[in-house]
Design a protein around this motif. Structure first.
Motif, short mmCIF file in Angstrom:
data_model
loop_
_atom_site.label_atom_id
_atom_site.label_comp_id
_atom_site.label_asym_id
_atom_site.label_seq_id
_atom_site.Cartn_x
_atom_site.Cartn_y
_atom_site.Cartn_z
N PRO A 37 23.46 -25.89 -18.25
CA PRO A 37 23.35 -24.44 -18.32
C PRO A 37 22.56 -23.83 -17.17
O PRO A 37 22.77 -22.69 -16.83
CB PRO A 37 22.64 -24.21 -19.65
CG PRO A 37 22.95 -25.42 -20.47
CD PRO A 37 23.03 -26.54 -19.47
N ARG A 38 21.62 -24.59 -16.60
CA ARG A 38 20.85 -24.08 -15.48
C ARG A 38 20.58 -25.22 -14.53
O ARG A 38 20.35 -26.35 -14.96
CB ARG A 38 19.53 -23.46 -15.96
CG ARG A 38 18.99 -22.47 -14.98
CD ARG A 38 17.79 -21.73 -15.50
NE ARG A 38 16.63 -22.58 -15.57
CZ ARG A 38 15.88 -22.72 -16.66
NH1 ARG A 38 16.20 -22.10 -17.76
NH2 ARG A 38 14.84 -23.51 -16.65
N PRO A 39 20.57 -24.97 -13.24
CA PRO A 39 20.37 -26.06 -12.29
C PRO A 39 19.02 -26.73 -12.45
O PRO A 39 18.02 -26.06 -12.76
CB PRO A 39 20.47 -25.37 -10.93
CG PRO A 39 21.17 -24.07 -11.18
CD PRO A 39 20.80 -23.69 -12.58
N PRO A 40 18.94 -28.03 -12.25
CA PRO A 40 17.65 -28.73 -12.30
C PRO A 40 16.65 -28.11 -11.34
O PRO A 40 16.98 -27.80 -10.19
CB PRO A 40 17.99 -30.16 -11.88
CG PRO A 40 19.45 -30.30 -12.17
CD PRO A 40 20.04 -28.94 -11.96
N GLY A 41 15.43 -27.91 -11.85
CA GLY A 41 14.36 -27.43 -10.98
C GLY A 41 14.29 -25.93 -10.85
O GLY A 41 13.45 -25.42 -10.12
N SER A 42 15.16 -25.19 -11.53
CA SER A 42 15.12 -23.74 -11.40
C SER A 42 14.46 -23.13 -12.61
O SER A 42 14.42 -23.71 -13.68
CB SER A 42 16.54 -23.18 -11.26
OG SER A 42 17.25 -23.34 -12.46
N ASP A 78 15.54 -35.16 -13.06
CA ASP A 78 15.42 -33.87 -12.37
C ASP A 78 13.98 -33.38 -12.43
O ASP A 78 13.50 -32.74 -11.50
CB ASP A 78 16.34 -32.84 -13.05
CG ASP A 78 17.78 -33.29 -13.07
OD1 ASP A 78 18.38 -33.38 -11.99
OD2 ASP A 78 18.31 -33.57 -14.17
N TYR A 79 13.31 -33.68 -13.54
CA TYR A 79 11.91 -33.34 -13.74
C TYR A 79 11.14 -34.62 -14.02
O TYR A 79 11.58 -35.45 -14.83
CB TYR A 79 11.74 -32.41 -14.95
CG TYR A 79 12.32 -31.03 -14.78
CD1 TYR A 79 11.57 -30.01 -14.19
CD2 TYR A 79 13.61 -30.73 -15.21
CE1 TYR A 79 12.09 -28.73 -14.04
CE2 TYR A 79 14.14 -29.46 -15.07
CZ TYR A 79 13.39 -28.47 -14.48
OH TYR A 79 13.91 -27.21 -14.33
N LEU A 80 9.98 -34.79 -13.37
CA LEU A 80 9.23 -36.03 -13.52
C LEU A 80 7.74 -35.72 -13.70
O LEU A 80 7.08 -35.21 -12.80
CB LEU A 80 9.43 -36.91 -12.28
CG LEU A 80 8.72 -38.28 -12.26
CD1 LEU A 80 9.08 -39.11 -13.49
CD2 LEU A 80 9.08 -39.03 -10.99
N TYR A 129 14.63 -35.20 -18.01
CA TYR A 129 13.18 -35.12 -17.90
C TYR A 129 12.60 -36.48 -18.23
O TYR A 129 12.95 -37.09 -19.25
CB TYR A 129 12.64 -34.06 -18.86
CG TYR A 129 11.14 -34.06 -19.07
CD1 TYR A 129 10.26 -34.18 -18.00
CD2 TYR A 129 10.60 -33.89 -20.34
CE1 TYR A 129 8.88 -34.16 -18.21
CE2 TYR A 129 9.23 -33.86 -20.56
CZ TYR A 129 8.38 -34.00 -19.49
OH TYR A 129 7.02 -33.97 -19.69
N VAL A 130 11.74 -36.99 -17.34
CA VAL A 130 11.03 -38.24 -17.57
C VAL A 130 9.53 -37.96 -17.50
O VAL A 130 9.05 -37.30 -16.57
CB VAL A 130 11.42 -39.31 -16.52
CG1 VAL A 130 10.54 -40.55 -16.66
CG2 VAL A 130 12.89 -39.69 -16.67
N ILE A 170 12.99 -33.89 -6.54
CA ILE A 170 12.56 -33.94 -7.93
C ILE A 170 11.38 -33.00 -8.15
O ILE A 170 10.48 -32.91 -7.31
CB ILE A 170 12.17 -35.38 -8.33
CG1 ILE A 170 13.39 -36.31 -8.22
CG2 ILE A 170 11.61 -35.42 -9.74
CD1 ILE A 170 13.06 -37.77 -8.53
N VAL A 171 11.38 -32.29 -9.28
CA VAL A 171 10.26 -31.45 -9.66
C VAL A 171 9.20 -32.36 -10.28
O VAL A 171 9.44 -33.02 -11.29
CB VAL A 171 10.69 -30.37 -10.66
CG1 VAL A 171 9.51 -29.47 -11.02
CG2 VAL A 171 11.84 -29.54 -10.09
N VAL A 172 8.02 -32.41 -9.65
CA VAL A 172 6.98 -33.39 -10.02
C VAL A 172 5.75 -32.63 -10.52
O VAL A 172 5.34 -31.63 -9.92
CB VAL A 172 6.62 -34.28 -8.82
CG1 VAL A 172 5.60 -35.35 -9.22
CG2 VAL A 172 7.86 -34.91 -8.21
#
Length: 378
Positions: A32-37, A182-184, A128-129, A222-224
């Motif tokens: 539904p929404r791009p990773p990291g946005s 995508d999220y870490l 998400y990790v 990656i969003v960290v």
């Protein structure tokens, strides 16, 4: 949140995870929404740029933690986590495989199979990790995976040890390779660790900063970030680390104070004005009785639904990146073989699911699925 299982029970669940590979998964090829946005443009200088999306609202997701160590419960948890969320949350807070990371030994076979099942089942979702860089008690370096001992070479080692840092960097590499996040989150509840061990505050925050910088340099897309415990963490840590996180990810269980009242509108405000985008790394609210650090609290399905309404309003008002509701279903504490101490800890969270232990949805699940579909316009 951290729920410790006996080693035997954990291994049963790991072995059963493969059974979940037959459950349906989301078939949408475009999240539904791009990773990291964020839903709209944020104010953070560390935000990751992503293509625009017409979807307005946070990504929503569960971990696949099962109600019981049975095939049926594992399948049920994976089905809810994969079919009722735009985000799939992988939460690792049960130690790390030190021998693999330091000596190059193969991963334990069951854990390798678990990672493969997690990746296979979550195709089509934003990933998400999260990993703790401390032990379960938040007062030392991580234990071995699923109750295995640490190597003797780490006897007396703390968060400033070069070998600990080397192993945790290798752990991050392994999680990225196996799960493609995508999220870490490379610092689960880092502020709670500081609160538990103020004598190690500089070492803990220094270790986190090194891991953050390593991960951003190695995996720039990656969003960290770290997560911060709203109720019992050290409140000074979030501001101290605001320059070393892409998100301020909040772990919040407002009933920890023994009061099942819905929070005031300003409850999380201290996280909102630091120039960094915000997310909910984990949360939950009971439908029944729950242990808390100050005694037992009694809630209801209606109150859980009211909390979820409050939470989603907060998420939309703050343009949060995502919200993770930790448990898809309640925990059957009698089925896990917990020790009395472990059962007491599990009892803090046992009625937080959006389904009961039989898989029947609470009213809040309808609100959740509506928000998954409609976002903030629902």
């Amino acid at each position: 949140m951290a729920i410790r299982s006996t080693t035997k029970a954990l291994m049963i669940v790991v072995a059963l995870v493969g059974a979940a590979c037959s459950t349906p998964t989301q078939t949408s090829e475009t999240p539904p929404r791009p990773p990291g946005s964020s839903a709209v443009e944020g104010t953070s200088s560390t935000s990751t740029t992503a293509p625009e999306s017409t979807f307005e609202g946070p990504l929503l997701g569960f971990t696949p933690f099962p109600s019981a160590p049975t095939t049926e419960a594992v399948v049920q948890a994976f089905e809810i986590a994969t079919s009722s969320g735009s985000l799939f949350a992988n939460h690792f807070d049960r130690g790390i495989p030190w021998e693999t990371l330091l000596s190059g030994e193969p991963l334990p076979e069951a854990f390798a199979a678990e990672l493969a099942a997690r990746r296979s089942e979550s195709q089509g979702q934003v990933i998400y990790v999260a990993t703790a860089i401390t032990n379960f008690e938040r007062d030392d370096i991580p234990d071995g995976l699923d109750g295995a001992p640490r190597p003797s070479s780490l006897d007396g080692a703390g968060p400033s040890s070069p070998e600990v840092e080397r192993a945790l960097k290798a752990w991050i590499d392994l999680l990225v390779a196996e799960l493609d996040p995508d999220y870490l989150n490379v610092g689960v509840e880092i502020d709670l660790a500081v609160a538990k061990r103020p004598d190690l505050a500089d070492d803990l925050m220094g270790l986190y900063r090194n891991l953050y910088e390593y991960t951003k340099d190695t995996y720039p897309d990656i969003v960290v970030f770290a997560s911060f415990q709203a109720e019992i963490g050290d409140p000074s840590v979030v501001a101290a680390l605001a320059d070393a996180t892409d998100l301020i990810a909040i772990s919040t269980y407002p009933y920890f104070d023994g009061n099942a009242a819905i929070p005031d509108s300003d409850y999380l405000d201290r996280f909102f004005n630091l120039g960094v985008d915000v997310a909910i790394a984990e949360t939950g609210f009971p439908t029944g009785s729950a242990n808390t650090p100050v005694g037992q609290v009694t809630s209801s399905p209606e109150r859980q639904d009211a909390y979820l309404r409050w939470l989603l309003d907060q998420a939309c008002a703050q343009n949060m990146a995502f919200v993770v509701w930790f448990l898809p279903g309640d925990i059957d504490t009698s089925a896990w073989g917990y020790t009395p101490d472990q059962e007491a800890i599990a009892g803090i969270f046992a009625t937080n699911g959006l389904h009961d232990t039989a898989g029947t949805a609470y009213p809040s699940f309808g609100r959740w699925t509506a928000a998954v579909d409609a976002g903030c316009s629902g």
